[in-house]
Design a protein around this motif. Sequence first.
Motif, PDB file in Angstrom:
ATOM      1  N   ASP A 242       0.864  -1.184  -0.032  1.00 54.66           N
ATOM      2  CA  ASP A 242       0.163  -0.193  -0.158  1.00 54.66           C
ATOM      3  C   ASP A 242       0.868   1.279   0.050  1.00 54.66           C
ATOM      4  O   ASP A 242       0.484   2.102  -0.597  1.00 54.66           O
ATOM      5  CB  ASP A 242      -0.807   0.078   1.314  1.00 54.66           C
ATOM      6  CG  ASP A 242      -1.989  -1.060   1.082  1.00 54.66           C
ATOM      7  OD1 ASP A 242      -2.440  -1.449   0.083  1.00 54.66           O
ATOM      8  OD2 ASP A 242      -2.615  -1.360   2.233  1.00 54.66           O
ATOM      9  N   ARG A 243       2.055   1.300   0.558  1.00 51.19           N
ATOM     10  CA  ARG A 243       2.598   2.361   0.754  1.00 51.19           C
ATOM     11  C   ARG A 243       3.289   2.729  -0.676  1.00 51.19           C
ATOM     12  O   ARG A 243       3.429   3.898  -0.969  1.00 51.19           O
ATOM     13  CB  ARG A 243       4.036   2.256   1.706  1.00 51.19           C
ATOM     14  CG  ARG A 243       3.641   2.088   3.106  1.00 51.19           C
ATOM     15  CD  ARG A 243       4.989   1.940   4.000  1.00 51.19           C
ATOM     16  NE  ARG A 243       5.950   3.046   3.932  1.00 51.19           N
ATOM     17  CZ  ARG A 243       6.924   3.067   4.578  1.00 51.19           C
ATOM     18  NH1 ARG A 243       7.557   2.144   5.159  1.00 51.19           N
ATOM     19  NH2 ARG A 243       7.681   4.058   4.538  1.00 51.19           N
TER      20      ARG A 243
ATOM     21  N   TRP B 209       1.999   1.859  -3.533  1.00 57.57           N
ATOM     22  CA  TRP B 209       0.957   2.406  -4.376  1.00 57.57           C
ATOM     23  C   TRP B 209       0.588   3.887  -4.333  1.00 57.57           C
ATOM     24  O   TRP B 209       0.371   4.509  -5.254  1.00 57.57           O
ATOM     25  CB  TRP B 209      -0.336   1.236  -3.971  1.00 57.57           C
ATOM     26  CG  TRP B 209      -1.525   1.702  -4.975  1.00 57.57           C
ATOM     27  CD1 TRP B 209      -2.516   2.823  -4.276  1.00 57.57           C
ATOM     28  CD2 TRP B 209      -2.204   1.036  -6.119  1.00 57.57           C
ATOM     29  NE1 TRP B 209      -3.660   2.823  -5.229  1.00 57.57           N
ATOM     30  CE2 TRP B 209      -3.325   1.962  -6.168  1.00 57.57           C
ATOM     31  CE3 TRP B 209      -1.818   0.157  -6.978  1.00 57.57           C
ATOM     32  CZ2 TRP B 209      -4.120   1.761  -7.257  1.00 57.57           C
ATOM     33  CZ3 TRP B 209      -2.522   0.147  -7.822  1.00 57.57           C
ATOM     34  CH2 TRP B 209      -3.768   0.673  -8.027  1.00 57.57           C
ATOM     35  N   ARG B 210       0.630   4.086  -2.846  1.00 56.81           N
ATOM     36  CA  ARG B 210       0.025   5.363  -2.484  1.00 56.81           C
ATOM     37  C   ARG B 210       1.096   6.233  -3.095  1.00 56.81           C
ATOM     38  O   ARG B 210       1.095   7.480  -3.585  1.00 56.81           O
ATOM     39  CB  ARG B 210      -0.036   5.318  -0.879  1.00 56.81           C
ATOM     40  CG  ARG B 210      -0.539   6.790  -0.422  1.00 56.81           C
ATOM     41  CD  ARG B 210      -0.557   6.830   1.007  1.00 56.81           C
ATOM     42  NE  ARG B 210      -1.545   5.728   1.464  1.00 56.81           N
ATOM     43  CZ  ARG B 210      -0.809   4.629   2.417  1.00 56.81           C
ATOM     44  NH1 ARG B 210       0.373   4.830   2.483  1.00 56.81           N
ATOM     45  NH2 ARG B 210      -1.811   3.627   2.673  1.00 56.81           N
ATOM     46  N   SER B 211       2.475   6.046  -2.662  1.00 52.31           N
ATOM     47  CA  SER B 211       3.463   7.284  -2.731  1.00 52.31           C
ATOM     48  C   SER B 211       3.727   7.707  -3.891  1.00 52.31           C
ATOM     49  O   SER B 211       4.159   9.141  -4.341  1.00 52.31           O
ATOM     50  CB  SER B 211       4.868   6.539  -2.061  1.00 52.31           C
ATOM     51  OG  SER B 211       5.192   5.616  -2.938  1.00 52.31           O
TER      52      SER B 211
ATOM     53  N   SER C 175       1.974  11.290  -5.189  1.00 54.11           N
ATOM     54  CA  SER C 175       2.144  12.180  -4.855  1.00 54.11           C
ATOM     55  C   SER C 175       2.936  13.262  -5.782  1.00 54.11           C
ATOM     56  O   SER C 175       2.705  14.238  -6.043  1.00 54.11           O
ATOM     57  CB  SER C 175       3.157  12.156  -3.507  1.00 54.11           C
ATOM     58  OG  SER C 175       4.365  11.725  -3.895  1.00 54.11           O
TER      59      SER C 175
ATOM     60  N   ALA D 168      -7.380   5.153  -3.427  1.00 61.68           N
ATOM     61  CA  ALA D 168      -7.219   4.659  -2.110  1.00 61.68           C
ATOM     62  C   ALA D 168      -7.580   3.366  -1.960  1.00 61.68           C
ATOM     63  O   ALA D 168      -6.966   2.457  -1.264  1.00 61.68           O
ATOM     64  CB  ALA D 168      -7.695   5.573  -1.038  1.00 61.68           C
TER      65      ALA D 168
ATOM     66  N   ARG E  85      -7.305   1.206  -4.430  1.00 57.98           N
ATOM     67  CA  ARG E  85      -6.402   0.434  -5.390  1.00 57.98           C
ATOM     68  C   ARG E  85      -7.147  -0.108  -6.733  1.00 57.98           C
ATOM     69  O   ARG E  85      -6.820  -1.262  -7.199  1.00 57.98           O
ATOM     70  CB  ARG E  85      -5.838  -0.818  -4.728  1.00 57.98           C
ATOM     71  CG  ARG E  85      -4.919  -0.444  -3.508  1.00 57.98           C
ATOM     72  CD  ARG E  85      -4.175  -1.486  -2.826  1.00 57.98           C
ATOM     73  NE  ARG E  85      -3.292  -2.074  -4.000  1.00 57.98           N
ATOM     74  CZ  ARG E  85      -1.905  -2.496  -4.016  1.00 57.98           C
ATOM     75  NH1 ARG E  85      -1.362  -2.253  -2.686  1.00 57.98           N
ATOM     76  NH2 ARG E  85      -1.275  -3.050  -4.635  1.00 57.98           N
TER      77      ARG E  85
ATOM     78  N   GLU F 142       6.544   9.268  -0.294  1.00 57.33           N
ATOM     79  CA  GLU F 142       5.779  10.092   1.027  1.00 57.33           C
ATOM     80  C   GLU F 142       6.654  11.207   1.485  1.00 57.33           C
ATOM     81  O   GLU F 142       6.156  12.177   2.062  1.00 57.33           O
ATOM     82  CB  GLU F 142       6.339   8.790   2.015  1.00 57.33           C
ATOM     83  CG  GLU F 142       5.609   7.518   1.689  1.00 57.33           C
ATOM     84  CD  GLU F 142       6.051   6.372   2.727  1.00 57.33           C
ATOM     85  OE1 GLU F 142       5.200   5.473   2.735  1.00 57.33           O
ATOM     86  OE2 GLU F 142       7.161   6.313   3.283  1.00 57.33           O
TER      87      GLU F 142
ATOM     88  N   LEU G 243      -6.051  10.069   0.704  1.00 49.84           N
ATOM     89  CA  LEU G 243      -5.097   8.940   0.271  1.00 49.84           C
ATOM     90  C   LEU G 243      -4.383   8.106   1.159  1.00 49.84           C
ATOM     91  O   LEU G 243      -3.859   7.261   0.778  1.00 49.84           O
ATOM     92  CB  LEU G 243      -4.080   9.711  -0.875  1.00 49.84           C
ATOM     93  CG  LEU G 243      -5.070  10.191  -2.007  1.00 49.84           C
ATOM     94  CD1 LEU G 243      -3.841  11.119  -2.966  1.00 49.84           C
ATOM     95  CD2 LEU G 243      -5.447   9.109  -3.100  1.00 49.84           C
ATOM     96  N   GLY G 244      -4.244   8.580   2.360  1.00 52.88           N
ATOM     97  CA  GLY G 244      -3.569   7.823   3.309  1.00 52.88           C
ATOM     98  C   GLY G 244      -2.331   8.200   3.837  1.00 52.88           C
ATOM     99  O   GLY G 244      -1.408   7.498   4.433  1.00 52.88           O
ATOM    100  N   PHE G 245      -1.838   9.771   3.301  1.00 46.15           N
ATOM    101  CA  PHE G 245      -0.430   9.819   3.553  1.00 46.15           C
ATOM    102  C   PHE G 245      -0.389  10.403   4.931  1.00 46.15           C
ATOM    103  O   PHE G 245      -1.253  11.152   5.498  1.00 46.15           O
ATOM    104  CB  PHE G 245      -0.095  11.025   2.482  1.00 46.15           C
ATOM    105  CG  PHE G 245       0.308  10.688   1.096  1.00 46.15           C
ATOM    106  CD1 PHE G 245       1.573  10.178   0.878  1.00 46.15           C
ATOM    107  CD2 PHE G 245      -0.772  10.720   0.167  1.00 46.15           C
ATOM    108  CE1 PHE G 245       1.803   9.757  -0.414  1.00 46.15           C
ATOM    109  CE2 PHE G 245      -0.314  10.468  -1.065  1.00 46.15           C
ATOM    110  CZ  PHE G 245       0.902   9.764  -1.397  1.00 46.15           C
TER     111      PHE G 245
END
Length: 384
Positions: free
Chosen positions: A189-190, A192-194, A197, A222, A224, A280, A314-316
């Motif tokens: 998940d990290r 995917w999310r990062s 940015s 978020a 996915r 991140e 988005l979970g950052f």
Amino acid sequence: MNTVIQQKFAVPYQYPVCFSEDIFNSANELFVKLLAKDRLSRVLFIVDEGVSAAHPELLNQIRAYSEAHKDKYHLATEPIVAPGGEDSKNDEASYKQIVEATHLYGIDRHSYIAVIGGGAVIDMVGFAAAISHRGIRLIRIPTTVLSQNDSAVGVKNSVNAFGKKNYLGTFTPPYAVLNDFNFLKTLDDRDWRSGISEAIKVALIKDLSFFTWMEEHASALARRQMEPMKELIIRCAQMHLDHIAGKDPFEFGSSRPLDFGHWAAHKLEHLSKFRIRHGEAVAIGIVLDSTYSFLKGWISSADLNRIVLLFKQLGFELFAPELGGENLIKGLQEFQEHLGGQLTIMLLTDLGKGEEVHEMDHDLIFKAVDMLKDFQKNSILVDS
């Protein structure tokens, strides 16, 4: 008497950035069609060890694909599995291993190096390819969101040195970039999310409609969902390519609009000993510079709230303890040194519009850091 002969020439650069799935299925000829058609090519594959572990069938797929197309190219040797992540850029043994492989397996300027992995290993292998024989053709096959939408589509290659990010490097365009969306399915998940940015970054300084699109699709991203992620990657990659094709692709000047949020991000990565990943750190850096823009009176509280809310949806994480103290300010000095010339920082004057400044108020930076700490804890952001 002085004699001056003025030399001037231009070299056009052109390379394809491709998007596909299942690229090492023998029926998919995208990879083999990228290679020269007038000779039997030699290809050296370098595979990120993290990618190899997540896709245990990958090495056999590379071998089978090469066998299926042996009339077009052959493997110089067995695919080399190399360390991935930022450690691959911190340890000089990593790029020297690739340089040695070009020597051992006869990889010349008419051969190819194909690197499969995240942005860090692609940076490292790209540097090794650029300094071997003064440049070996590089095919980048990025496997993360961040590398597919940003780092792998450009012209930079680098490793870290002297405790500084990207201190050694080249501006060398790739021969081709080949994105396979299937690699994204195994990201944690990290990762995917990062990578998102970098899309937010380019949208904030160039395209409000793209930022609004990400607000509308934040929940799907978020969760996915693959289709919106594909659209995000392609749009973001196109915007980066458009910028690179502009007036300063090799960054001879001090202007770096695509480094919005990066002066703090680069320092934060080092201060955290790379506990915080690049995307991140960029997210935190973007929010920091957006907050600074708000404190300068350049964007409204409503604008800042939209930025902060999108990152939170988005979970950052928006704060890191390493932001405190004078070490962060050293990041400004190091960023200026990296640019050469005067300090040039991109800030916001509106959503979708950036403006460069040449100095920053240290007290306002620390005030912005304090606000980031509040953003991390509170559901209410900035009072309108």
